[in-house]
Structure formats: structure tokens, C-alpha cells
Design a protein around this motif. Sequence first.
Motif, short mmCIF file in Angstrom:
data_model
loop_
_atom_site.label_atom_id
_atom_site.label_comp_id
_atom_site.label_asym_id
_atom_site.label_seq_id
_atom_site.Cartn_x
_atom_site.Cartn_y
_atom_site.Cartn_z
N ASP A 120 0.80 -1.23 0.00
CA ASP A 120 0.00 0.00 0.00
C ASP A 120 0.83 1.27 0.00
O ASP A 120 0.81 1.99 0.99
N PRO A 121 1.54 1.60 -1.08
CA PRO A 121 1.64 0.88 -2.34
C PRO A 121 2.63 -0.28 -2.24
O PRO A 121 3.61 -0.24 -1.47
N ALA A 122 2.38 -1.31 -3.05
CA ALA A 122 3.25 -2.48 -3.07
C ALA A 122 4.66 -2.03 -3.49
O ALA A 122 4.83 -1.36 -4.50
N THR A 123 5.65 -2.38 -2.67
CA THR A 123 7.03 -1.96 -2.91
C THR A 123 7.96 -3.13 -2.64
O THR A 123 7.82 -3.82 -1.64
N SER A 124 8.93 -3.34 -3.53
CA SER A 124 9.90 -4.41 -3.40
C SER A 124 11.27 -3.88 -3.78
O SER A 124 11.45 -3.37 -4.88
N VAL A 125 12.23 -3.98 -2.85
CA VAL A 125 13.58 -3.48 -3.09
C VAL A 125 14.59 -4.55 -2.74
O VAL A 125 14.48 -5.22 -1.71
N LYS A 126 15.58 -4.71 -3.61
CA LYS A 126 16.66 -5.67 -3.41
C LYS A 126 17.90 -4.92 -2.94
O LYS A 126 18.28 -3.92 -3.53
N SER A 127 18.55 -5.43 -1.89
CA SER A 127 19.75 -4.79 -1.37
C SER A 127 20.97 -5.12 -2.23
O SER A 127 20.93 -6.02 -3.08
N ALA A 128 22.03 -4.44 -1.93
CA ALA A 128 23.33 -4.82 -2.50
C ALA A 128 23.68 -6.19 -1.91
O ALA A 128 23.18 -6.59 -0.85
N THR A 129 24.55 -6.93 -2.59
CA THR A 129 24.95 -8.22 -2.04
C THR A 129 25.97 -8.03 -0.91
O THR A 129 26.64 -6.99 -0.83
N PHE A 130 26.04 -9.01 -0.04
CA PHE A 130 27.01 -9.00 1.05
C PHE A 130 27.56 -10.41 1.18
O PHE A 130 26.96 -11.39 0.72
N LYS A 131 28.73 -10.51 1.77
CA LYS A 131 29.40 -11.80 1.90
C LYS A 131 29.19 -12.35 3.31
O LYS A 131 29.40 -11.65 4.30
N VAL A 132 28.77 -13.61 3.38
CA VAL A 132 28.62 -14.31 4.65
C VAL A 132 29.78 -15.27 4.79
O VAL A 132 30.10 -16.02 3.86
N SER A 133 30.44 -15.24 5.95
CA SER A 133 31.55 -16.16 6.22
C SER A 133 31.24 -16.96 7.47
O SER A 133 30.33 -16.65 8.23
N ARG A 134 32.01 -17.98 7.70
CA ARG A 134 31.83 -18.86 8.87
C ARG A 134 32.79 -18.49 9.96
O ARG A 134 33.78 -18.00 9.90
#
Length: 134
Positions: A120-134
Motif C-alpha cells: 500500500d503501495p506495493a514496494t519491493s527493493v533488493k539490497s546490495a549483495t554481502f558476503k557471509v563467512s563462517r
Amino acid sequence: MPALALRTRTALAAAALAAAVTLAPAASAIPPGGPAPTHNGAKVRLDRTAVKAGGRIKVVGTNWKSTSSRTVEGATVTVKIDDRDVLALLPIKGKRFFGWVRVPKQVKAGRHWLRFLASDPATSVKSATFKVSR
């Protein structure tokens, strides 16, 4: 598990299920071509480009025009990782939101991204990528 933690997990799971059920049919929630770095003028910023599994990322959203939510009271952003698991529900106040999102310990090492959804209004945003480590 303490009762408060169990109630919190149960509430998040219920909200995630409700969001999945109510947002899935709304084709207008996804911009043409899939999630993008900006939609309806809304943007997001992550405070880091790398995090350990189980760690947190601070997220900040600006220009989010949503005025209500289909699943909870008030305008809310749903945060998902890699367009799969719901990690957080963050309130929108004055077209802005911010908060910490914990990356689950089960997430595999490698490149990942967050998707932010509001209605309301429909909104979709993609973030920048990030690196996941162990």
C-alpha cells in the motif's frame, strides 16, 4: 527455551506465514524484471558488505511511502534473505525504517542479498549483495 523467546519466534513465524500468503498473489509487489535496488522511490542501505553467519547487519530504508500493512498494524517492511526466509519485520515511520537484521547461523558462506517488501503501495527493493563467512 524461555517463554518470551518462544513467543517471539512464534509471532515472527505467524507474521512470516501471513506475509507469504498475502503478498504472494500481489504481482504488483515485484517490479518488472524482479526485485531492484529502488522501487516507487524507496531505497535501502546496509551498514556492511560482510558478516559472519549468526551476525547482524544494520539496515536503513528511505522514501518508503507505505501507509499500512496486510499482516500487522501500521506500515511495516518485511525483510527476507535471498528471497526466501523472513528475517525481520520493521515499522515504517515518516517514510523511513531502520533496524538490525540477524543472518541465521544456517546460512551458507558466500554472497547473499536481502529483499524488502511493503504494501500500500506495493514496494519491493533488493539490497546490495554481502558476503557471509563462517
